[in-house]
Every structure is written in structure tokens, then in C-alpha cells.
Design a protein around this motif. Sequence first.
Motif, PDB file in Angstrom:
ATOM      1  N   PHE A  47       0.838  -1.204   0.000  1.00 19.38           N
ATOM      2  CA  PHE A  47       0.000   0.000   0.000  1.00 19.38           C
ATOM      3  C   PHE A  47       0.874   1.256   0.000  1.00 19.38           C
ATOM      4  CE2 PHE A  47      -3.000   2.989   2.110  1.00 19.38           C
ATOM      5  CZ  PHE A  47      -3.971   2.964   1.138  1.00 19.38           C
ATOM      6  N   ARG A  48       1.939   1.262   0.796  1.00 17.86           N
ATOM      7  CA  ARG A  48       2.856   2.406   0.858  1.00 17.86           C
ATOM      8  C   ARG A  48       3.560   2.608  -0.481  1.00 17.86           C
ATOM      9  NH1 ARG A  48       5.995   1.108   5.259  1.00 17.86           N
ATOM     10  NH2 ARG A  48       4.356   1.942   6.564  1.00 17.86           N
ATOM     11  N   ASN A  49       4.014   1.517  -1.094  1.00 12.63           N
ATOM     12  CA  ASN A  49       4.650   1.615  -2.406  1.00 12.63           C
ATOM     13  C   ASN A  49       3.678   2.158  -3.461  1.00 12.63           C
ATOM     14  OD1 ASN A  49       7.027   0.691  -1.371  1.00 12.63           O
ATOM     15  ND2 ASN A  49       6.713  -1.419  -2.041  1.00 12.63           N
ATOM     16  N   SER A  50       2.428   1.747  -3.372  1.00  8.54           N
ATOM     17  CA  SER A  50       1.412   2.240  -4.306  1.00  8.54           C
ATOM     18  C   SER A  50       1.203   3.743  -4.126  1.00  8.54           C
ATOM     19  CB  SER A  50       0.100   1.489  -4.068  1.00  8.54           C
ATOM     20  OG  SER A  50      -0.919   2.039  -4.842  1.00  8.54           O
ATOM     21  N   ILE A  51       1.181   4.227  -2.901  1.00 11.08           N
ATOM     22  CA  ILE A  51       1.026   5.654  -2.623  1.00 11.08           C
ATOM     23  C   ILE A  51       2.229   6.429  -3.157  1.00 11.08           C
ATOM     24  CG2 ILE A  51       0.976   7.373  -0.772  1.00 11.08           C
ATOM     25  CD1 ILE A  51      -0.789   5.451   0.800  1.00 11.08           C
ATOM     26  N   ILE A  52       3.428   5.924  -2.943  1.00  7.72           N
ATOM     27  CA  ILE A  52       4.640   6.594  -3.427  1.00  7.72           C
ATOM     28  C   ILE A  52       4.624   6.662  -4.959  1.00  7.72           C
ATOM     29  CG2 ILE A  52       7.153   6.379  -3.614  1.00  7.72           C
ATOM     30  CD1 ILE A  52       7.102   5.313  -0.708  1.00  7.72           C
ATOM     31  N   ASP A  53       4.212   5.566  -5.606  1.00 12.10           N
ATOM     32  CA  ASP A  53       4.106   5.579  -7.070  1.00 12.10           C
ATOM     33  C   ASP A  53       3.110   6.633  -7.544  1.00 12.10           C
ATOM     34  OD1 ASP A  53       5.953   3.577  -7.274  1.00 12.10           O
ATOM     35  OD2 ASP A  53       4.478   1.973  -7.591  1.00 12.10           O
ATOM     36  N   ASN A  54       1.989   6.744  -6.868  1.00 18.03           N
ATOM     37  CA  ASN A  54       0.979   7.739  -7.247  1.00 18.03           C
ATOM     38  C   ASN A  54       1.503   9.162  -7.049  1.00 18.03           C
ATOM     39  OD1 ASN A  54      -0.853   5.807  -7.983  1.00 18.03           O
ATOM     40  ND2 ASN A  54      -1.955   5.835  -6.038  1.00 18.03           N
ATOM     41  N   THR A  57       3.920   9.909  -9.852  1.00 18.01           N
ATOM     42  CA  THR A  57       3.190  10.118 -11.103  1.00 18.01           C
ATOM     43  C   THR A  57       2.562  11.504 -11.141  1.00 18.01           C
ATOM     44  OG1 THR A  57       2.710   7.752 -11.254  1.00 18.01           O
ATOM     45  CG2 THR A  57       1.338   9.228 -12.573  1.00 18.01           C
ATOM     46  N   ILE A  58       1.903  11.908 -10.075  1.00 19.85           N
ATOM     47  CA  ILE A  58       1.256  13.223 -10.009  1.00 19.85           C
ATOM     48  C   ILE A  58       2.296  14.334 -10.109  1.00 19.85           C
ATOM     49  CG2 ILE A  58      -0.004  14.780  -8.468  1.00 19.85           C
ATOM     50  CD1 ILE A  58      -1.582  12.308  -7.526  1.00 19.85           C
ATOM     51  N   THR A  59       3.433  14.184  -9.421  1.00 22.32           N
ATOM     52  CA  THR A  59       4.487  15.194  -9.476  1.00 22.32           C
ATOM     53  C   THR A  59       5.045  15.325 -10.895  1.00 22.32           C
ATOM     54  OG1 THR A  59       5.066  14.663  -7.185  1.00 22.32           O
ATOM     55  CG2 THR A  59       6.677  15.905  -8.461  1.00 22.32           C
ATOM     56  N   THR A  60       5.236  14.208 -11.577  1.00 20.33           N
ATOM     57  CA  THR A  60       5.735  14.236 -12.954  1.00 20.33           C
ATOM     58  C   THR A  60       4.732  14.924 -13.877  1.00 20.33           C
ATOM     59  OG1 THR A  60       6.935  12.176 -12.564  1.00 20.33           O
ATOM     60  CG2 THR A  60       6.560  12.806 -14.857  1.00 20.33           C
ATOM     61  N   VAL A  61       3.471  14.612 -13.730  1.00 25.58           N
ATOM     62  CA  VAL A  61       2.437  15.231 -14.571  1.00 25.58           C
ATOM     63  C   VAL A  61       2.385  16.738 -14.323  1.00 25.58           C
ATOM     64  CG1 VAL A  61      -0.062  15.380 -14.941  1.00 25.58           C
ATOM     65  CG2 VAL A  61       1.056  13.156 -14.852  1.00 25.58           C
ATOM     66  N   ILE A  62       2.462  17.154 -13.071  1.00 25.18           N
ATOM     67  CA  ILE A  62       2.463  18.582 -12.748  1.00 25.18           C
ATOM     68  C   ILE A  62       3.683  19.262 -13.363  1.00 25.18           C
ATOM     69  CG2 ILE A  62       2.743  20.238 -10.858  1.00 25.18           C
ATOM     70  CD1 ILE A  62       0.911  18.437  -9.190  1.00 25.18           C
ATOM     71  N   GLY A  63       4.848  18.630 -13.268  1.00 26.10           N
ATOM     72  CA  GLY A  63       6.065  19.196 -13.863  1.00 26.10           C
ATOM     73  C   GLY A  63       5.948  19.365 -15.369  1.00 26.10           C
ATOM     74  N   VAL A  64       5.404  18.357 -16.039  1.00 26.20           N
ATOM     75  CA  VAL A  64       5.230  18.432 -17.492  1.00 26.20           C
ATOM     76  C   VAL A  64       4.234  19.535 -17.850  1.00 26.20           C
ATOM     77  CG1 VAL A  64       4.297  17.180 -19.485  1.00 26.20           C
ATOM     78  CG2 VAL A  64       5.900  16.058 -17.951  1.00 26.20           C
ATOM     79  N   LEU A  65       3.139  19.641 -17.108  1.00 31.57           N
ATOM     80  CA  LEU A  65       2.148  20.688 -17.380  1.00 31.57           C
ATOM     81  C   LEU A  65       2.720  22.088 -17.159  1.00 31.57           C
ATOM     82  CD1 LEU A  65      -1.114  19.130 -15.908  1.00 31.57           C
ATOM     83  CD2 LEU A  65      -0.531  19.477 -18.307  1.00 31.57           C
ATOM     84  N   VAL A  66       3.513  22.276 -16.111  1.00 33.48           N
ATOM     85  CA  VAL A  66       4.126  23.584 -15.855  1.00 33.48           C
ATOM     86  C   VAL A  66       5.100  23.942 -16.974  1.00 33.48           C
ATOM     87  CG1 VAL A  66       5.736  24.798 -14.315  1.00 33.48           C
ATOM     88  CG2 VAL A  66       3.798  23.574 -13.356  1.00 33.48           C
ATOM     89  N   ALA A  67       5.934  22.984 -17.381  1.00 37.79           N
ATOM     90  CA  ALA A  67       6.887  23.243 -18.470  1.00 37.79           C
ATOM     91  C   ALA A  67       6.161  23.567 -19.773  1.00 37.79           C
ATOM     92  CB  ALA A  67       7.811  22.045 -18.658  1.00 37.79           C
TER      93      ALA A  67
END
Length: 178
Positions: A47-54, A57-67
Amino acid sequence: LSLAGKTLAGDSEAILALRTYPQEFIEMNFTVDGGYAVLHLENKTAFRNSIIDNILTITTVIGVLVAASMSLATSIRLEAVVPMERMISTIQELAVNPLKPLKTMKNAASNNETSMVEQALIKFGSLLQLGFGEAGAKIITGQMINGRVDATLPGKVTQAIFGFCDIRNFTDCTEVLQ
């Protein structure tokens, strides 16, 4: 849903398939005082690994959207806002002094729409300067300072001299000199 070994509602496999979190769990079956109980304990590591993966993923998507938004904002500024500001500046300069020489564009070979409109504005302003001359410049200044054209304003009588000179065979002479 099952109670005391009897399925009361739904299929137990279908119910388990609906579970999304935690995906991995430990199932414990036991009987207490003739009753049957099932205990599901989540696997905290999975469960912890799943949360870290999420989160990643969200941080990467936010970074791509900001760029992407920064790149788009820069492109819009260079392609639309800056040329529009130059055109407004040109019109304001013409309103103050209609005879002031207009600045030509540095990138005259540019094919985008805003540069074409800017080139057309500069050509139009130059043609107006040639057509109206010094006498017309005062009229244009008076009209443009008010912000709109008022055709009902009375005109002014102006003294003017027009000259015309015709040199015979001028074209032939200049072609021979080349």
C-alpha cells in the motif's frame, strides 16, 4: 456478502474484484462461538509503495504541465503580444507626429500573420504620409488625438504649391548610364 458460510448477496469473487485498495491484503478466517468471521488486513508495504508511485506520477504530470504552459506562454508572447505592442506603439507615434519616419521591421521575411499585419500597417502609414503631406499631417493629428474621426468638423483653407517637371527621354538616359 456471506454470513456463517451462506452467500447472502453477490458473488464473493465479484466483490473482491471490486476492491481497488489495498490491492494486496492478508485474509484470516476463523470461527468464534460457532460464528464464522473473515478478517482482511492490508499489506502496508504494498500500500505504501502504491502511494509513493501515485505521488511520483502526479508530481511528474504537474512538472510536465508547468513546463508546457511556460513554453506556450513564451511562444504566445513572442508571436502575438510583442508584435501587437509594436503596432500600438506605431499608431500612437503616428497620432502624435504623422510625419515621423516609420521604423521598418527587422525580420521582413517573416511569414506569420502578425508580422504581415505589422508590415501592412507600416506601408499604410507611409502611404498616408506621402499622400497627405505636411498640410494633411495637421488634420490627421487633430483627428487622431480625439480618438475618433469626426467628418462634421469644419475644414481649413491651406495655401499649397504643386510642381510638375517632365524631362524628355529621362528613362532612356538613365538606362544608358547603367
